[in-house]
Design an enzyme around this catalytic site. Structure first.
Site, short mmCIF file in Angstrom:
data_model
loop_
_atom_site.label_atom_id
_atom_site.label_comp_id
_atom_site.label_asym_id
_atom_site.label_seq_id
_atom_site.Cartn_x
_atom_site.Cartn_y
_atom_site.Cartn_z
N TYR A 68 -12.04 35.83 -19.47
CA TYR A 68 -12.29 34.74 -20.41
C TYR A 68 -13.56 33.99 -20.04
CZ TYR A 68 -11.54 30.21 -22.74
OH TYR A 68 -11.68 29.06 -23.48
N SER A 93 -16.53 26.88 -23.17
CA SER A 93 -15.49 26.37 -22.27
C SER A 93 -16.09 26.07 -20.90
CB SER A 93 -14.37 27.40 -22.10
OG SER A 93 -13.42 26.97 -21.13
#
Length: 259
Positions: A154, A143
């Site tokens: 995250y 990501s």
């Protein structure tokens, strides 16, 4: 339609919806034999829609936050195909969006369990098979959120995926194994059939979430989210033989945002 995956056995994780399902569709259209892994029973429905006379598409329910779940998926692939040519690690996604000091300890652990361990476990489970057969390709989905606000755990998990990609590529190359990744940016998709966070969002939660939407949109050159097809295409390319001289790389797919 190209047939880049004809005769190839491909495992796609997180395939019940979103990017994983879009990737599976592309590979099925290009002749690949597929095993779709997900902990949602919806993965069986995806497999049914993709099964045709050209491609064998099977599904396997598994919890990839555990090594046993990952090993079970790889065992199922071995039993089904007798080999694994390509592993696409797609499980992951932000559960909460808020400033780091607002995360609870259990929430931080849950984010790491969700977005790092499935890639670690499934790669570890598949690696022996690929070494024994003399080659293979692992495509990890990372990501651009490794540089973003309101999702530090995250970001840390996906930073770990990037490090895994770079380090394992060095180890695996002598065995004929490529290890690569894409780093998707914001992606427009239908509402999730299985939400990552089932709790009702407070007004503060909604403001924090909007902040990441605004940052993600502003950081792209195109000032928009990407589509599922725009995320699936680079993954499928890296998984194919056309990318045979690419390994250890993380390809940002964020409309110019490098993450």
């Amino acid at each position: 339609m190209s047939q880049r995956f004809r005769g190839k056995a491909v495992v796609v994780t997180g395939a019940a919806q979103g990017i994983g399902a879009a990737v599976a569709q592309r590979i099925a259209e290009e002749g690949g034999e597929l095993l779709l892994g997900d902990r949602s029973p919806l993965v069986a429905q995806v497999a049914e829609t993709l099964t045709s006379g050209e491609s064998a598409v099977k599904s396997h329910e598994c919890d990839l936050e555990t090594f046993d779940g990952a090993q079970g998926l790889i065992d199922a692939a071995q039993e089904t195909f007798g080999k694994i040519d390509v592993l696409i690690n797609n499980v992951g996604g932000t559960i909460w969006t808020k400033p780091y000091q607002s995360y609870g300890i259990e929430e931080i652990q849950a984010e790491i369990n969700r977005s790092l361990y499935p890639t670690l476990w499934t790669t570890r489970a598949a690696l022996g098979t690929m070494i024994a057969q003399g080659g293979g390709t692992i495509v990890n989905v990372s990501s651009i959120a490794t540089r973003s606000i309101n999702r530090v755990p995250y970001a840390a998990a996906k930073g770990g995926v990037n490090a895994l990609t770079a380090s394992l590529a060095l180890e695996a190359a002598p065995h004929g194994i490529r290890v690569v990744a894409t780093a998707p940016g914001g992606t427009s998709a239908p509402p999730r059939a299985v939400p990552r966070n089932t709790a009702e969002l407070s007004e503060q939660d909604k403001r924090w979430y909007q902040q990441i939407v605004d940052q993600t949109t502003e950081s792209t050159y195109f000032k928009r989210y990407g589509t599922l097809e725009e995320q699936a295409a680079p993954i499928v390319f890296l998984a194919s033989g056309e990318a045979s001289y690419i390994t250890g790389s993380v390809l940002p797919v964020g409309g110019g945002d490098q993450g």
